[in-house]
Design a protein around this motif. Structure first.
Motif, short mmCIF file in Angstrom:
data_model
loop_
_atom_site.label_atom_id
_atom_site.label_comp_id
_atom_site.label_asym_id
_atom_site.label_seq_id
_atom_site.Cartn_x
_atom_site.Cartn_y
_atom_site.Cartn_z
N THR A 1 0.84 -1.19 0.00
CA THR A 1 0.00 0.00 0.00
C THR A 1 0.88 1.24 0.00
OG1 THR A 1 -1.79 -1.13 1.17
CG2 THR A 1 -1.79 1.27 1.24
N VAL A 2 0.55 2.16 -0.87
CA VAL A 2 1.28 3.42 -1.02
C VAL A 2 0.33 4.56 -0.64
CG1 VAL A 2 2.38 4.98 -2.68
CG2 VAL A 2 2.76 2.51 -2.83
N LYS A 3 0.87 5.57 0.03
CA LYS A 3 0.07 6.72 0.43
C LYS A 3 0.67 7.98 -0.19
CE LYS A 3 -1.88 8.99 4.52
NZ LYS A 3 -1.83 9.06 6.01
N MET A 4 -0.13 8.71 -0.98
CA MET A 4 0.35 9.91 -1.65
C MET A 4 0.72 10.98 -0.62
SD MET A 4 -2.41 10.14 -4.78
CE MET A 4 -1.68 11.62 -5.47
N ASP A 5 1.80 11.72 -0.93
CA ASP A 5 2.21 12.81 -0.06
C ASP A 5 1.15 13.90 0.01
OD1 ASP A 5 4.66 11.78 0.74
OD2 ASP A 5 5.71 12.59 -0.99
N SER A 6 0.56 14.21 -1.12
CA SER A 6 -0.43 15.28 -1.17
C SER A 6 -1.51 14.91 -2.19
CB SER A 6 0.22 16.61 -1.55
OG SER A 6 0.89 16.50 -2.80
N PHE B 1 -4.56 -1.73 -0.27
CA PHE B 1 -5.70 -0.83 -0.18
C PHE B 1 -5.65 0.27 -1.24
CE2 PHE B 1 -4.55 -2.63 3.87
CZ PHE B 1 -5.75 -3.14 4.34
N ILE B 2 -6.84 0.69 -1.66
CA ILE B 2 -7.02 1.83 -2.55
C ILE B 2 -8.13 2.68 -1.94
CG2 ILE B 2 -7.70 2.59 -4.86
CD1 ILE B 2 -6.75 -0.10 -5.93
N GLN B 3 -7.89 3.99 -1.87
CA GLN B 3 -8.93 4.89 -1.36
C GLN B 3 -8.68 6.30 -1.86
OE1 GLN B 3 -9.08 5.88 2.87
NE2 GLN B 3 -11.30 5.62 2.85
N GLY B 4 -9.75 6.92 -2.39
CA GLY B 4 -9.67 8.31 -2.77
C GLY B 4 -9.64 9.19 -1.53
N GLY B 5 -9.37 10.47 -1.72
CA GLY B 5 -9.35 11.40 -0.60
C GLY B 5 -8.09 11.28 0.22
N THR B 6 -7.87 10.11 0.80
CA THR B 6 -6.67 9.89 1.60
C THR B 6 -5.47 9.49 0.72
OG1 THR B 6 -7.36 7.60 2.00
CG2 THR B 6 -7.95 9.23 3.66
N GLY B 7 -5.71 9.19 -0.56
CA GLY B 7 -4.62 8.95 -1.51
C GLY B 7 -3.94 7.60 -1.38
N LEU B 8 -4.68 6.56 -1.02
CA LEU B 8 -4.09 5.23 -0.93
C LEU B 8 -4.13 4.54 -2.30
CD1 LEU B 8 -5.63 3.85 2.41
CD2 LEU B 8 -3.50 5.13 2.06
N MET B 9 -3.02 3.90 -2.66
CA MET B 9 -2.92 3.16 -3.91
C MET B 9 -2.26 1.81 -3.63
SD MET B 9 -1.46 6.22 -6.37
CE MET B 9 -0.09 6.53 -5.25
N THR B 10 -2.47 0.87 -4.53
CA THR B 10 -1.84 -0.44 -4.41
C THR B 10 -0.69 -0.54 -5.40
OG1 THR B 10 -3.71 -1.69 -3.50
CG2 THR B 10 -2.15 -2.90 -4.86
N LYS B 11 0.46 -0.96 -4.88
CA LYS B 11 1.64 -1.16 -5.72
C LYS B 11 1.81 -2.64 -5.99
CE LYS B 11 6.66 -0.26 -5.76
NZ LYS B 11 7.78 0.35 -5.00
N ILE B 12 2.08 -2.97 -7.24
CA ILE B 12 2.23 -4.35 -7.68
C ILE B 12 3.62 -4.56 -8.27
CG2 ILE B 12 1.39 -6.13 -9.26
CD1 ILE B 12 -0.59 -5.53 -7.10
N SER B 13 4.29 -5.61 -7.83
CA SER B 13 5.60 -5.96 -8.39
C SER B 13 5.55 -7.41 -8.85
CB SER B 13 6.70 -5.77 -7.33
OG SER B 13 7.95 -6.19 -7.84
N ILE B 14 5.95 -7.65 -10.11
CA ILE B 14 5.96 -9.00 -10.69
C ILE B 14 7.37 -9.24 -11.22
CG2 ILE B 14 4.74 -10.62 -12.20
CD1 ILE B 14 2.56 -8.46 -12.52
N ILE C 1 2.64 5.48 7.58
CA ILE C 1 3.32 5.82 6.32
C ILE C 1 3.49 7.33 6.27
CG2 ILE C 1 3.28 5.67 3.81
CD1 ILE C 1 1.36 3.32 4.05
N ASP C 2 4.71 7.81 6.39
CA ASP C 2 4.93 9.25 6.46
C ASP C 2 5.52 9.84 5.18
OD1 ASP C 2 7.38 8.06 6.68
OD2 ASP C 2 7.99 9.09 8.52
N GLU C 3 5.94 9.00 4.25
CA GLU C 3 6.46 9.49 2.98
C GLU C 3 5.99 8.57 1.85
OE1 GLU C 3 10.64 9.98 2.93
OE2 GLU C 3 10.72 11.30 4.68
#
Length: 481
Positions: free
Chosen positions: A52-57, A327-340, A310-312
């Motif tokens: 899970t990745v969290k956008m800075d802004s 997790f993925i969520q708008g507003g709070t900026g959560l995205m899912t990172k995938i590595s294959i 997650i601070d950065e």
């Protein structure tokens, strides 16, 4: 014989390390290729890592509709949104001049704030009512006067989800209500322009003191009510705040769907007592924005608190630390990172081959969504390349449309729990087989970037390696013997 070959092939993919091969050839797949000398394999055993990745802004400015409310999400904890907006003068508010040349004074009647819900829309075959949470309980909205100018901070061109402005703690209006989403989403222009019509939308009574101040300014001919800039100096705007005990979040319209309306009547004239009004709209503007917050304090899923740490942007959170979920969520900026990491192992099979199809498949966690309270996203997800810094590098493009690849939701009407999302990665995988990939290459699954700041859609993705619904890269591969 084919079954034995398939088992051997899959086993080799698991054991072989990643490398690039000169013998791989990309083919146009047609009837002349699939003959007795070919083998067709379907493979879905690639190792897929997720985090899970969290956008800075997250920019939340300049939207034609806004999200407002508070609810408790079983995964993300308490989620809240407040809206900051300028209230425009729109047109000069002046006294009327009669035939004698005299100006007719005005008398205050009432001041209200009008809001309309965003109307329901059919999206991807489903009705989107634009809400999250329990809409059957009482909700509270309070209105406060902003005391700080709406000006972007240095080196910024938008307000973000964590921005706030100074405001008076004292309310200038509030309402406790049970939402009527369908009734209060349609704007009847004829009724809206009728000063005697007191219905339509959510109507919040505001303090008389503000209305009386405005009427005084009109009667003395102050430029505060004739000059838009001076009006904003006097009344900078409002913040709409959600009550702490609210249970739902709604989408509201701006423009004609959101305004402060001052009712008044004229004095000392034959039409004295006739009710009139002047509107101060909250328009779509670059400086209007929404503040989002989530405490990531879940009573049911203790590991969610790790998201709050997650601070950065570079510090993604592996699924292994969140019960094999991402997790993925708008507003709070959560995205899912995938590595294959081992796609290139396909190059080691056969003297010549080709990819018929490559699909990235992912599924919602069982019982993580509810069509009545926490519906699955209505938006199609988009896919972007990234690296160890977790930034959007570029979109993964569909060569047929030259647009960013979007997800398709495959609904299983017989077994709904077996429904899933899918990205077509055929071109992406072929490019890796032709050109190789770097160790840090990865993908980001996201709500469309232009929607992240005005969406609370969310998805909890299962990636338990023992689960049938784990994230998979499914490749149909042809080997020519």
């Amino acid at each position: 014989m084919r079954k034995i070959k398939s088992i051997v092939f899959v086993s080799m993919l698991v054991l072989l390390s990643s490398c690039n091969s000169d013998v791989f050839q990309e083919h146009e797949i047609g009837s002349n290729l699939i003959d007795k000398s070919t083998e067709v394999f379907s493979i879905d055993t690639f190792t897929v890592y997720s985090s899970t990745v969290k956008m800075d802004s997250v920019a939340t400015s300049n939207n034609s509709n806004i999200l407002l409310g508070k609810y408790k999400d079983p995964y993300f904890g308490n989620i809240k949104s407040d809206f900051y907006g300028e209230v425009d003068l729109q047109s000069a508010f002046t006294l009327r001049t009669i035939s004698s040349g005299d100006k007719v004074g005005v008398k205050f009647d009432s001041l209200i704030f009008i809001m309309y819900h965003e109307g329901s829309k059919m999206i991807n075959g489903r009705v989107n009512d634009h809400f999250f949470g329990d809409t059957l309980k009482e909700q509270t909205i309070s209105i406060h006067r902003v005391t700080q100018d709406f000006e972007f901070p240095d080196n910024k061109f938008a307000y973000n989800a964590d921005d706030v402005l100074e405001y008076d703690l004292e309310e200038i209006g509030s309402s406790v209500f049970i939402p009527k989403r369908h009734i209060n989403s349609f704007i009847d222009e004829a009724k809206d322009k009728d000063p005697l019509e007191k219905k339509g939308g959510l109507r919040i009574k505001m303090n008389d003191a503000l209305g009386l101040e405005i009427i005084d300014s009109v009667n003395i001919g102050s430029d505060v009510v004739t000059d838009g800039m001076k009006w904003l100096d006097y009344f900078k705007g409002v913040v709409l705040k959600s009550g702490d005990n609210n249970s739902a979040m709604f989408s509201y319209q701006t423009g004609v769907g959101m305004k402060m309306r001052l009712y008044y009547s004229e004095t000392e004239y034959t039409e004295a007592g006739v009710v009139r009004f002047h509107d101060f709209p909250v328009n779509k503007k670059s400086v209007n924005f929404t503040n989002y917050s989530s405490d990531f304090n879940s009573e049911e899923h203790d590991y969610i608190k790790n998201i709050g740490l997650i601070d950065e942007l570079e510090n993604d959170l592996p699924s292994t630390e969140t019960d094999n979920l991402s997790f993925i969520q708008g507003g709070t900026g959560l995205m899912t990172k995938i590595s294959i990491p081992h796609i290139e192992n396909l190059n080691q099979m056969g003297l010549a081959g080709g990819i018929l199809k490559a699909e990235l498949v992912f599924s919602p966690e069982d019982n993580s969504y509810d069509e009545d309270f926490y519906p699955l996203p209505f938006s199609n997800f988009e896919l972007f390349t990234t690296d160890k810094k977790n930034k959007f590098n570029e979109g993964v493009f569909d060569p047929n449309t030259n647009k960013v690849v979007t997800s398709t939701y495959i609904y299983n009407s017989k077994y709904p729990d077996e429904s899933y999302y899918m990205f077509d990665l055929t071109d992406y995988v072929n490019q890796i087989l032709l050109n190789g990939q770097n160790y840090d290459d990865a993908l980001l699954i996201s709500i469309p970037p232009n929607m992240i700041g005005n969406s609370m859609e969310r998805l909890i993705i299962d990636n338990d390696r023992k689960s049938k619904t784990r994230i998979k890269l499914k490749v149909t591969y042809v080997v020519q013997n």
